[in-house]
Every structure is written in C-alpha cells, then in structure tokens.
Scaffold this motif. Structure first.
Motif, PDB file in Angstrom:
ATOM      1  N   ALA A   1       4.803  -0.305  -6.043  1.00 17.58           N
ATOM      2  CA  ALA A   1       5.989   0.379  -5.526  1.00 17.58           C
ATOM      3  C   ALA A   1       5.942   0.484  -3.999  1.00 17.58           C
ATOM      4  N   MET A   2       4.795   0.882  -3.475  1.00 17.66           N
ATOM      5  CA  MET A   2       4.659   1.010  -2.024  1.00 17.66           C
ATOM      6  C   MET A   2       4.771  -0.343  -1.332  1.00 17.66           C
ATOM      7  N   ASN A   3       4.239  -1.389  -1.961  1.00 20.35           N
ATOM      8  CA  ASN A   3       4.344  -2.730  -1.387  1.00 20.35           C
ATOM      9  C   ASN A   3       5.803  -3.138  -1.244  1.00 20.35           C
ATOM     10  N   ILE A   4       6.621  -2.799  -2.251  1.00 28.77           N
ATOM     11  CA  ILE A   4       8.045  -3.159  -2.226  1.00 28.77           C
ATOM     12  C   ILE A   4       8.827  -2.243  -1.290  1.00 28.77           C
ATOM     13  N   ILE A   5       8.570  -0.922  -1.386  1.00 28.53           N
ATOM     14  CA  ILE A   5       9.318   0.054  -0.579  1.00 28.53           C
ATOM     15  C   ILE A   5       9.109  -0.167   0.910  1.00 28.53           C
ATOM     16  N   THR A   6       7.859  -0.443   1.306  1.00 27.18           N
ATOM     17  CA  THR A   6       7.553  -0.607   2.736  1.00 27.18           C
ATOM     18  C   THR A   6       8.122  -1.893   3.321  1.00 27.18           C
ATOM     19  N   ARG A   7       8.687  -2.755   2.495  1.00 32.65           N
ATOM     20  CA  ARG A   7       9.408  -3.919   3.008  1.00 32.65           C
ATOM     21  C   ARG A   7      10.759  -3.508   3.594  1.00 32.65           C
ATOM     22  N   PHE A   8      11.261  -2.328   3.171  1.00 38.49           N
ATOM     23  CA  PHE A   8      12.575  -1.869   3.609  1.00 38.49           C
ATOM     24  C   PHE A   8      12.517  -0.565   4.405  1.00 38.49           C
ATOM     25  N   ILE A   9      11.453   0.238   4.172  1.00 44.60           N
ATOM     26  CA  ILE A   9      11.312   1.526   4.854  1.00 44.60           C
ATOM     27  C   ILE A   9       9.931   1.575   5.503  1.00 44.60           C
ATOM     28  N   PRO A  10       9.850   1.987   6.768  1.00 39.69           N
ATOM     29  CA  PRO A  10       8.534   2.113   7.408  1.00 39.69           C
ATOM     30  C   PRO A  10       7.629   3.060   6.621  1.00 39.69           C
ATOM     31  N   THR A  11       6.347   2.733   6.595  1.00 44.66           N
ATOM     32  CA  THR A  11       5.388   3.499   5.802  1.00 44.66           C
ATOM     33  C   THR A  11       5.400   4.985   6.136  1.00 44.66           C
ATOM     34  N   GLU A  12       5.505   5.327   7.417  1.00 50.10           N
ATOM     35  CA  GLU A  12       5.450   6.730   7.817  1.00 50.10           C
ATOM     36  C   GLU A  12       6.673   7.526   7.344  1.00 50.10           C
ATOM     37  N   ARG A  13       7.749   6.845   6.948  1.00 49.22           N
ATOM     38  CA  ARG A  13       8.956   7.547   6.492  1.00 49.22           C
ATOM     39  C   ARG A  13       9.024   7.679   4.970  1.00 49.22           C
ATOM     40  N   VAL A  14       8.051   7.093   4.263  1.00 45.80           N
ATOM     41  CA  VAL A  14       8.045   7.157   2.806  1.00 45.80           C
ATOM     42  C   VAL A  14       7.488   8.504   2.351  1.00 45.80           C
ATOM     43  N   ASN A  15       8.226   9.198   1.483  1.00 48.64           N
ATOM     44  CA  ASN A  15       7.789  10.474   0.916  1.00 48.64           C
ATOM     45  C   ASN A  15       6.888  10.181  -0.280  1.00 48.64           C
ATOM     46  N   LYS A  16       5.580  10.290  -0.078  1.00 52.98           N
ATOM     47  CA  LYS A  16       4.628   9.925  -1.128  1.00 52.98           C
ATOM     48  C   LYS A  16       4.711  10.870  -2.320  1.00 52.98           C
ATOM     49  N   ARG A  17       5.087  12.123  -2.091  1.00 55.19           N
ATOM     50  CA  ARG A  17       5.232  13.069  -3.199  1.00 55.19           C
ATOM     51  C   ARG A  17       6.348  12.641  -4.138  1.00 55.19           C
ATOM     52  N   VAL A  18       7.458  12.200  -3.560  1.00 53.27           N
ATOM     53  CA  VAL A  18       8.578  11.727  -4.372  1.00 53.27           C
ATOM     54  C   VAL A  18       8.182  10.476  -5.149  1.00 53.27           C
ATOM     55  N   VAL A  19       7.429   9.587  -4.502  1.00 55.61           N
ATOM     56  CA  VAL A  19       6.958   8.379  -5.177  1.00 55.61           C
ATOM     57  C   VAL A  19       6.066   8.746  -6.360  1.00 55.61           C
ATOM     58  N   SER A  20       5.160   9.714  -6.179  1.00 59.04           N
ATOM     59  CA  SER A  20       4.246  10.116  -7.248  1.00 59.04           C
ATOM     60  C   SER A  20       4.998  10.697  -8.441  1.00 59.04           C
ATOM     61  N   VAL A  21       5.960  11.584  -8.173  1.00 55.25           N
ATOM     62  CA  VAL A  21       6.749  12.182  -9.258  1.00 55.25           C
ATOM     63  C   VAL A  21       7.550  11.107  -9.982  1.00 55.25           C
ATOM     64  N   GLY A  22       8.130  10.190  -9.218  1.00 58.01           N
ATOM     65  CA  GLY A  22       8.897   9.103  -9.823  1.00 58.01           C
ATOM     66  C   GLY A  22       8.039   8.231 -10.716  1.00 58.01           C
ATOM     67  N   VAL A  23       6.797   7.963 -10.290  1.00 55.45           N
ATOM     68  CA  VAL A  23       5.876   7.158 -11.096  1.00 55.45           C
ATOM     69  C   VAL A  23       5.549   7.861 -12.411  1.00 55.45           C
ATOM     70  N   CYS A  24       5.298   9.170 -12.364  1.00 55.76           N
ATOM     71  CA  CYS A  24       4.995   9.932 -13.587  1.00 55.76           C
ATOM     72  C   CYS A  24       6.151   9.869 -14.581  1.00 55.76           C
ATOM     73  N   LEU A  25       7.361  10.091 -14.100  1.00 56.79           N
ATOM     74  CA  LEU A  25       8.534  10.053 -14.975  1.00 56.79           C
ATOM     75  C   LEU A  25       8.748   8.659 -15.543  1.00 56.79           C
ATOM     76  N   PHE A  26       8.523   7.657 -14.727  1.00 60.76           N
ATOM     77  CA  PHE A  26       8.674   6.271 -15.174  1.00 60.76           C
ATOM     78  C   PHE A  26       7.702   5.960 -16.305  1.00 60.76           C
ATOM     79  N   ILE A  27       6.454   6.414 -16.172  1.00 66.00           N
ATOM     80  CA  ILE A  27       5.439   6.161 -17.197  1.00 66.00           C
ATOM     81  C   ILE A  27       5.805   6.852 -18.509  1.00 66.00           C
TER      82      ILE A  27
END
Length: 429
Positions: A331-357
């Motif tokens: 997910a981070m590999n794909i997201i950082t192609r469009f959004i700079p790493t420092e602007r990515v909310n890692k907490r939101v990514v983690s919650v999204g991953v849990c719900l996806f699983i």
C-alpha cells in the motif's frame, strides 16, 4: 560464531549478547506459527503414503527449510533500512520489483490466513456443537464468522507484545500436547501393520514430491521471519546484533520443532492404519480428529480438541503480523507514487489495512473452500516466494553475492519441486 556461518558478528560481541525474554517471545511465536494446519494434517498424509515416503520427504524438505530461512534472514539483514519486506526489496531492486515481489510474499501470507480463517470458523463452531454449547452450527451464520474474525484481528493488530502475551501460554501448551499425544500413542503402535514395504520407484518419487508440502508446512514459520527481523532492528542499535538475535531465535525454534513434530508424526503413523488415514482424507478431517478413535477417553478428546483450537488461533495471530506488514508495504509503495511520504497518515493506513483484512477473510469464509485442496494448490506460491526468490536475489544483487553457495542451489531446486505438486495432482496422481 554459532548463529550463522555466513553472517559476520565478532565472537566477543556474539558471546556478550544475552538471550532475553524478548528473544524467547519470538522463539515461542515462531513455534506457534509452525504448529498449525500443517502438523494436524501431516499424519493423515503420512498414513496414506507410508513412513518411507515420509522419511524421504523429511530428508528433502527439512534441510531445504533450514537453509532457506537462514538465507531469508541474511538477505533481509543487508538492507540499510528495515520497515517492511516490500520496502527492503525496493531498496535492492527498485519500486517495480518491490511491488512484484511484495505481492508474491503477500499471496504466501494470504494462503495462511485463508487456511486459518476457515479452520478457526468451522472448527470452533463444530467444537461448540460437540460439547453441547450450541445445538446447531454457528458457522452457518455469517455474523458468527464476522464476529470471530474481527475479535482475532483486533487482538493481533495490537502488535507483537500483546500477541506474545496471548500466544505464549497457548504455544507452550500446544507444544506440550504435541509431545504428550505422541507419547500416549506408543502403546497403540502396530509396527507389523503400519511399517510398509518400499513402494515402486516411480510411485515412491511421486508420493515424495506430493508429501513434501505437508512435511514442509509442519515446521515452516517463514511468514514470521520478516516481522521478527524488523522487530529486532527496532530494539537493537547495531544491525549485526539484531540479525544475530533473529537468526539465533530462528534456529532454536527450528530444532525444537524438528524433534517434537517428527516424534508426533512418526508416533501417529505407527498407531493409525492406512485405511484410517484414507477415511480421514475422505471426511476432510485432521489426525487429531482421529485420535479419539484410536484412544478412547475424555483426556485424549480434550487434549486433541485444545491442540486443534490453540494451533489455529496462535498461528492466526502470528501470521497476521506478517500479512499486515506485507499489505502495508504494498500500500505504501503505491500511495507514495502519488503522495509524498511525509504527507501519508500512517494511522489511517493501518486502520484501513485492518478493515480490509477482516472484510476479505469474512467474504472468503463464506465460500467454504476445501482446506486440503488449498494446501495442494498453494505450494507453488511458497516455492516461488520463500525458496526461489531469495536465491534469485543472491545472484542478482551484488551486496548479496557473498551468500552464494551450493546450499542456495539446493534451496532453489526444492522451490521447483514445490511447484510440481499441483501439476502432479492435475495429472491424476
């Protein structure tokens, strides 16, 4: 040094590295990862193909697994940064390779989660019915599987410390039950009936290849090695010491598993007849379900039930760490192609991953797919992701070429053997 002949750590430094409760926690988690569906179905396969085939598959699979898991940790150890497996591969070969190899690693972990989500749902529902807690099967209700999977994911998502607390006593218990069940089977051994003659060479070779995945999965815990390596890198300033601790934990867990699982499988194969193993295959049940037909009494019933449930739950918790890490990496590999790493909310990514699983596993459970068929079809994924890819990396990445050896070629060839299993099944063997 003792932890790895190919990874250089000064002897004075290695000797000063204590074996802590944290190290023991990872050893326990590795053992818990291995004692899952593989061990409970292994005696059935051994009963079908025979003890000589099993012995050949052990000689083929166990050394390959030992070499592979050491190689796997060694390749991870050489990266400058250590956040997730896909990120490490990206450092070696670039983002495109990182996505490709990360997806393969992801599918390997997914197979484990698919297996354990099915087993956790249907085995739990069946045991609740058998013990009179419910009159019907709760697995018939989609809300039961959703609630159960959500509960397990919420526990596992808290990280390795809470998983240690939940899993450690269960892992110690089920390892003890594995040994104890092997011991109580001894009076029921029938060597005259259950020690077959050597089969025809062609059949012997084919059966060995088909049994190799079951033998491998009985002690395999590669899914947890990347999270373990990452965890040690976070708590250890010196990356060499972190890798030393990871390799040491890996080897201790491996040798404990080899002794316990071999004793368990051989003891069961001497006690269960070929006809009973075929019956278990037809009913799609494990060796533990057969235990009560060999040894009567509540003690064995309770032990086999507890081992089955705890094996599935602890393996689920252990493999979740690897799956979450793999999904985050992709997910981070794909997201950082469009959004700079420092602007990515890692907490939101983690919650999204849990719900996806949770949603993904819940949908999968509703299909009621055969666990045994899944084991057979998925072996090429493990062959490619766990055995072939680390070998390719050794010869493709200059910094890893120091690990090249005949052991690497052996690991590579075993990876190819694993890829043959579904082909042979498709040919009717």
């Amino acid at each position: 040094m003792s932890a790895s002949a190919d990874f250089e750590v000064p002897a004075r430094l290695a000797g000063a590295v204590p074996f802590t409760r944290y190290d023991m926690g990872w050893v326990v988690l590795c053992i818990g990862m291995a004692i899952g569906a593989g061990i409970v179905f292994l005696p059935v396969q051994v009963g079908i193909t025979g003890l000589w085939v099993f012995a050949a598959s052990v000689l083929l699979a166990y050394p390959a697994l030992y070499f592979m898991q050491n190689l796997y940790l060694q390749t991870l150890s050489q990266s400058a940064e250590c956040e997730n497996y896909a990120g490490i591969i990206t450092q070696y070969l670039g983002k495109n390779w990182g996505v490709f190899l990360g997806i393969l690693y992801f599918f390997m972990l997914v197979k484990g989660m698919l297996t354990y989500s099915l087993a956790a749902t249907f085995d739990t529902a069946k045991y609740l019915q058998n013990f009179g807690v419910t009159t019907g099967l709760l697995s018939d209700s989609p809300f039961f599987s959703l609630g159960l999977l959500l509960f397990l994911v919420l526990i596992a998502a808290q990280g390795e410390k809470i998983v240690f607390k939940v899993s450690s006593p269960l892992v110690v218990f089920k390892l003890g039950v594995v040994v104890l069940l092997g011991i109580v089977m001894i009076p029921h051994w029938d060597l005259a009936m259950n020690l077959p003659s050597l089969p025809q060479i062609k059949k012997f070779a084919i059966d060995t290849v088909l049994t190799a995945p079951f033998t491998l999965f009985s002690i395999m815990f590669v899914q947890i090695l990347s999270p373990m390596n990452i965890a040690f890198r976070k708590v250890e300033k010196d990356p060499r010491i972190a890798t030393y601790r990871a390799i040491r934990a890996n080897r201790i867990a491996y040798f404990i598993l080899v002794v316990a699982v071999l004793f368990f499988a051989v003891s069961f194969s001497f006690a269960l007849s070929h006809e009973e193993a075929l019956s278990a295959k037809e009913q799609n049940i494990s060796a533990l379900a057969l235990a009560s037909s060999v040894i009567h009494g509540d003690g064995v019933l309770y032990m086999s039930t507890a081992l089955n449930v705890f094996a599935i739950v602890t393996a689920f918790l252990g493999i979740y760490l690897g799956l979450e890490e793999a999904i985050k990496g992709v997910a981070m590999n794909i997201i950082t192609r469009f959004i700079p790493t420092e602007r990515v909310n890692k907490r939101v990514v983690s919650v999204g991953v849990c719900l996806f699983i949770v949603v993904g596993l819940w949908g999968w459970v509703q299909t009621r797919f055969s666990i045994l068929l899944l084991q057979q079809l998925a072996s090429p994924i493990y062959g490619i992701a766990s055995f072939i890819i680390p070998c390719v990396l050794v010869y493709k990445v200059p910094v890893l070429r120091k690990f090249a050896s005949p052991k690497v070629w052996y690991v590579f060839l075993f990876g190819l053997i694993l890829c043959l299993s579904p082909v042979l099944k498709a040919m009717g063997y």
